[in-house]
Design a protein around this motif. Structure first.
Motif, PDB file in Angstrom:
ATOM      1  N   GLY A  41      -0.968  -3.470  -2.433  1.00  0.00           N
ATOM      2  CA  GLY A  41      -1.380  -2.408  -1.517  1.00  0.00           C
ATOM      3  C   GLY A  41      -2.695  -1.761  -1.923  1.00  0.00           C
ATOM      4  O   GLY A  41      -3.534  -1.455  -1.068  1.00  0.00           O
ATOM      5  N   GLY A  42      -2.910  -1.588  -3.217  1.00  0.00           N
ATOM      6  CA  GLY A  42      -4.121  -0.927  -3.693  1.00  0.00           C
ATOM      7  C   GLY A  42      -5.383  -1.683  -3.314  1.00  0.00           C
ATOM      8  O   GLY A  42      -6.404  -1.093  -2.954  1.00  0.00           O
ATOM      9  N   GLU A  43      -5.321  -3.021  -3.335  1.00  0.00           N
ATOM     10  CA  GLU A  43      -6.546  -3.790  -3.002  1.00  0.00           C
ATOM     11  C   GLU A  43      -6.787  -3.820  -1.511  1.00  0.00           C
ATOM     12  O   GLU A  43      -7.932  -3.921  -1.058  1.00  0.00           O
ATOM     13  N   VAL A 153       7.587  -3.808  -4.749  1.00  0.00           N
ATOM     14  CA  VAL A 153       8.223  -3.140  -5.888  1.00  0.00           C
ATOM     15  C   VAL A 153       9.720  -2.946  -5.609  1.00  0.00           C
ATOM     16  O   VAL A 153      10.576  -3.195  -6.468  1.00  0.00           O
ATOM     17  N   GLY A 154      10.044  -2.531  -4.371  1.00  0.00           N
ATOM     18  CA  GLY A 154      11.441  -2.244  -4.032  1.00  0.00           C
ATOM     19  C   GLY A 154      12.341  -3.456  -4.197  1.00  0.00           C
ATOM     20  O   GLY A 154      13.469  -3.334  -4.697  1.00  0.00           O
ATOM     21  N   SER A 155      11.857  -4.632  -3.808  1.00  0.00           N
ATOM     22  CA  SER A 155      12.710  -5.824  -3.864  1.00  0.00           C
ATOM     23  C   SER A 155      13.028  -6.218  -5.308  1.00  0.00           C
ATOM     24  O   SER A 155      14.075  -6.818  -5.575  1.00  0.00           O
ATOM     25  N   ASP A 206      10.786   6.253  -5.493  1.00  0.00           N
ATOM     26  CA  ASP A 206      10.103   6.361  -4.201  1.00  0.00           C
ATOM     27  C   ASP A 206       8.854   5.479  -4.217  1.00  0.00           C
ATOM     28  O   ASP A 206       7.861   5.807  -4.863  1.00  0.00           O
ATOM     29  N   THR A 207       8.907   4.352  -3.502  1.00  0.00           N
ATOM     30  CA  THR A 207       7.739   3.466  -3.446  1.00  0.00           C
ATOM     31  C   THR A 207       6.914   3.737  -2.193  1.00  0.00           C
ATOM     32  O   THR A 207       5.904   3.066  -1.973  1.00  0.00           O
ATOM     33  N   TYR A 208       7.359   4.704  -1.348  1.00  0.00           N
ATOM     34  CA  TYR A 208       6.639   4.945  -0.088  1.00  0.00           C
ATOM     35  C   TYR A 208       5.737   6.176  -0.184  1.00  0.00           C
ATOM     36  O   TYR A 208       4.550   6.094   0.120  1.00  0.00           O
ATOM     37  N   VAL A 299       7.043  -6.509   5.380  1.00  0.00           N
ATOM     38  CA  VAL A 299       7.012  -7.478   4.286  1.00  0.00           C
ATOM     39  C   VAL A 299       8.396  -7.584   3.630  1.00  0.00           C
ATOM     40  O   VAL A 299       9.158  -6.613   3.598  1.00  0.00           O
ATOM     41  N   ARG A 300       8.697  -8.796   3.125  1.00  0.00           N
ATOM     42  CA  ARG A 300       9.952  -9.034   2.382  1.00  0.00           C
ATOM     43  C   ARG A 300       9.546  -9.556   1.015  1.00  0.00           C
ATOM     44  O   ARG A 300       9.319 -10.747   0.860  1.00  0.00           O
ATOM     45  N   GLY A 301       9.402  -8.682   0.045  1.00  0.00           N
ATOM     46  CA  GLY A 301       8.928  -9.115  -1.268  1.00  0.00           C
ATOM     47  C   GLY A 301       7.401  -9.128  -1.297  1.00  0.00           C
ATOM     48  O   GLY A 301       6.766  -8.133  -0.966  1.00  0.00           O
TER      49      GLY A 301
HETATM   50  N1  LIG Z   1       1.701   3.438  -9.411  1.00  0.00           N
HETATM   51  C1  LIG Z   1       1.687   2.146  -9.665  1.00  0.00           C
HETATM   52  O1  LIG Z   1       1.552   1.692 -10.806  1.00  0.00           O
HETATM   53  C2  LIG Z   1       1.880   1.203  -8.529  1.00  0.00           C
HETATM   54  C3  LIG Z   1       2.195  -0.154  -8.785  1.00  0.00           C
HETATM   55  C4  LIG Z   1       2.433  -0.994  -7.688  1.00  0.00           C
HETATM   56  C5  LIG Z   1       2.320  -0.498  -6.404  1.00  0.00           C
HETATM   57  N2  LIG Z   1       1.972   0.799  -6.199  1.00  0.00           N
HETATM   58  C6  LIG Z   1       1.888   1.359  -4.837  1.00  0.00           C
HETATM   59  O2  LIG Z   1       3.218   1.578  -4.430  1.00  0.00           O
HETATM   60  C7  LIG Z   1       3.346   1.364  -3.036  1.00  0.00           C
HETATM   61  C8  LIG Z   1       4.430   0.333  -2.776  1.00  0.00           C
HETATM   62  O3  LIG Z   1       4.015  -0.930  -3.271  1.00  0.00           O
HETATM   63  P1  LIG Z   1       4.703  -2.239  -2.732  1.00  0.00           P
HETATM   64  O4  LIG Z   1       3.961  -3.380  -3.328  1.00  0.00           O
HETATM   65  O5  LIG Z   1       6.161  -2.175  -2.908  1.00  0.00           O
HETATM   66  O6  LIG Z   1       4.332  -2.093  -1.156  1.00  0.00           O
HETATM   67  P2  LIG Z   1       4.880  -2.913   0.082  1.00  0.00           P
HETATM   68  O7  LIG Z   1       5.260  -4.263  -0.371  1.00  0.00           O
HETATM   69  O8  LIG Z   1       3.881  -2.757   1.175  1.00  0.00           O
HETATM   70  O9  LIG Z   1       6.229  -2.156   0.495  1.00  0.00           O
HETATM   71  C9  LIG Z   1       6.250  -0.911   1.101  1.00  0.00           C
HETATM   72  C10 LIG Z   1       7.630  -0.706   1.707  1.00  0.00           C
HETATM   73  O10 LIG Z   1       7.715   0.595   2.297  1.00  0.00           O
HETATM   74  C11 LIG Z   1       8.500   0.483   3.450  1.00  0.00           C
HETATM   75  N3  LIG Z   1       8.287   1.584   4.383  1.00  0.00           N
HETATM   76  C12 LIG Z   1       7.447   1.645   5.451  1.00  0.00           C
HETATM   77  N4  LIG Z   1       7.585   2.829   6.084  1.00  0.00           N
HETATM   78  C13 LIG Z   1       8.526   3.520   5.381  1.00  0.00           C
HETATM   79  C14 LIG Z   1       9.107   4.811   5.538  1.00  0.00           C
HETATM   80  N5  LIG Z   1       8.738   5.637   6.542  1.00  0.00           N
HETATM   81  N6  LIG Z   1      10.037   5.199   4.649  1.00  0.00           N
HETATM   82  C15 LIG Z   1      10.413   4.392   3.638  1.00  0.00           C
HETATM   83  N7  LIG Z   1       9.912   3.160   3.433  1.00  0.00           N
HETATM   84  C16 LIG Z   1       8.973   2.733   4.297  1.00  0.00           C
HETATM   85  C17 LIG Z   1       8.094  -0.846   4.055  1.00  0.00           C
HETATM   86  O11 LIG Z   1       9.097  -1.301   4.947  1.00  0.00           O
HETATM   87  P3  LIG Z   1       8.735  -1.956   6.411  1.00  0.00           P
HETATM   88  O12 LIG Z   1       7.440  -2.685   6.235  1.00  0.00           O
HETATM   89  O13 LIG Z   1       9.891  -2.845   6.709  1.00  0.00           O
HETATM   90  O14 LIG Z   1       8.593  -0.828   7.384  1.00  0.00           O
HETATM   91  C18 LIG Z   1       7.947  -1.706   2.805  1.00  0.00           C
HETATM   92  O15 LIG Z   1       9.149  -2.339   2.498  1.00  0.00           O
HETATM   93  C19 LIG Z   1       1.958   0.945  -2.538  1.00  0.00           C
HETATM   94  O16 LIG Z   1       1.303   2.088  -2.048  1.00  0.00           O
HETATM   95  C20 LIG Z   1       1.283   0.440  -3.807  1.00  0.00           C
HETATM   96  O17 LIG Z   1      -0.123   0.561  -3.725  1.00  0.00           O
HETATM   97  C21 LIG Z   1       1.769   1.662  -7.228  1.00  0.00           C
END
Ligand SMILES: NC(=O)c1ccc[n+]([C@@H]2O[C@H](COP(=O)([O-])OP(=O)(O)OC[C@H]3O[C@@H](n4cnc5c(N)ncnc54)[C@H](OP(=O)(O)O)[C@@H]3O)[C@@H](O)[C@H]2O)c1
Length: 312
Positions: A41-43, A153-155, A206-208, A299-301
């Motif tokens: 997501g960051g990139e 991250v969630g998966s 909380d990943t959202y 996305v799924r994973g």
């Molecule tokens: N701090 C750190 O070190 C770190 C490390 C990795 C990632 N991150 C950040 O963490 C975030 C998550 O990363 P990721 O790779 O898991 O992202 P991701 O793969 O895009 O997953 C995000 C998830 O959030 C869900 N979502 C969408 N709307 C939502 C809502 N209203 N309420 C709850 N969930 C919702 C999406 O579901 P649907 O698509 O099915 O709607 C999707 O499953 C990103 O912003 C990333 O940049 C931070």
């Protein structure tokens, strides 16, 4: 060498497969032939231009933070060793044929795991371990809520939560219920549900990142919340303030994983506790499609960029 590049900020279409010089390998570094990298997501945010003040006006820019591949040369690893790892925080460019890496950000990847599939794990897997093991100190029998459970991250967090012996509730979109159940979630709840009705938890991941206060209120006595993302300046302000003040402090971190953490991830895969979850493998030539797919949601994973198939 071939690499994913962009020459201006903008939509996914600015990305293309182009030619750049092979990396110079600083003394003490390891040259890795990349098999695949994941899309984070960051990139996507960086490419869009939303943080251009931070990234600056120099082009072409590169994408890719984590990778799986094989060692070409360098200290501590025999040539041909399958490895995975990440670039230091703030550096991009693992979606390319080669990366020169500090061996302190590298570890052997799991035995027998295909390196293209493996690339789905280094970034999000180390994030999930840091969140649940190191920040939340999740214990067997505790109730864990994973918000954003079908994402990258969630998966992993759902699988890891089960491996640590927790009762896992997955907050996800209705479309992903079966998917997160297959990952091991004990309960599945639509993320549009009013958080006030979600019950009590020992740990919330909380990943959202929107309205973190509403999810912090779900913590019982001794509860811990870990945030890894935020949606607005107000959300970030709340996370930072509650990381310092209040009885139930929120832990917020930005990962920069090192060898020990990548090695822990390898051990978790080899023990069968977790596995990579690949949404789609995109060839390097379709890197724009990979970014578009992540931006579209659902996305799924992980989306993975396959570098090796195209470049031989
Ligand atoms: N701090 C750190 O070190 C770190 C490390 C990795 C990632 N991150 C950040 O963490 C975030 C998550 O990363 P990721 O790779 O898991 O992202 P991701 O793969 O895009 O997953 C995000 C998830 O959030 C869900 N979502 C969408 N709307 C939502 C809502 N209203 N309420 C709850 N969930 C919702 C999406 O579901 P649907 O698509 O099915 O709607 C999707 O499953 C990103 O912003 C990333 O940049 C931070």
């Amino acid at each position: 060498m071939r690499a994913a590049l962009f020459d201006r900020y903008g939509p996914p279409e600015v990305l293309y497969e182009g030619e750049v010089a092979e990396p110079e390998v600083p003394p003490g570094h390891v040259l890795v032939r990349v098999h695949a990298a994941s899309v984070n997501g960051g990139e996507v945010m960086g490419r869009s231009g939303r943080v251009k003040l931070l990234l600056g006006p120099r082009f072409p820019k590169r994408v890719g933070i984590d990778f799986a591949g094989e060692v070409v040369s360098g200290p501590g690893f025999a040539p041909g060793t399958p490895v995975w790892g990440g670039l230091p925080r703030g550096r991009f460019g693992s979606a390319a044929e080669y990366v020169a890496v500090d061996p302190r950000q590298l570890a052997p990847s799991p035995a027998g795991l295909d390196l293209v599939r493996a690339a789905a794990l280094p970034g999000v897997g180390t994030t999930a371990i840091t969140a649940l093991r190191d920040k939340a100190r999740l214990r067997p029998g505790e109730r864990l809520l994973v918000r954003g459970a079908s994402g990258g991250v969630g998966s992993v967090a759902v699988q890891l939560g089960k491996a640590y012996g927790a009762h896992v509730t997955a907050l996800t979109s209705g479309r992903a219920f079966d998917f997160v159940r297959e990952l091991g979630a004990d309960e599945v709840v639509d993320y549009r549900t009013d958080p006030a009705g979600l019950g009590r938890y020992d740990v919330v991941l909380d990943t959202y990142g929107s309205t973190p206060g509403a999810y912090r209120r779900l913590l019982g006595p001794g509860g811990r919340m870990v945030g890894i993302a935020f949606r607005s300046a107000a959300d970030l302000g709340y996370l930072l303030a509650s990381a310092v003040f209040g009885p139930r402090r929120v832990r917020f971190f930005s990962g920069n994983p090192k060898t020990a953490l990548f090695a822990d991830l390898t051990a978790l895969v080899e023990s069968g506790a977790i596995r990579p979850v690949v949404d789609t493998v995109h060839p390097l030539s379709r890197v724009a499609e990979a970014h578009r797919a992540l931006e579209a949601g659902g996305v799924r994973g992980k989306h993975v960029i396959d570098v090796i198939t195209a470049t031989g």
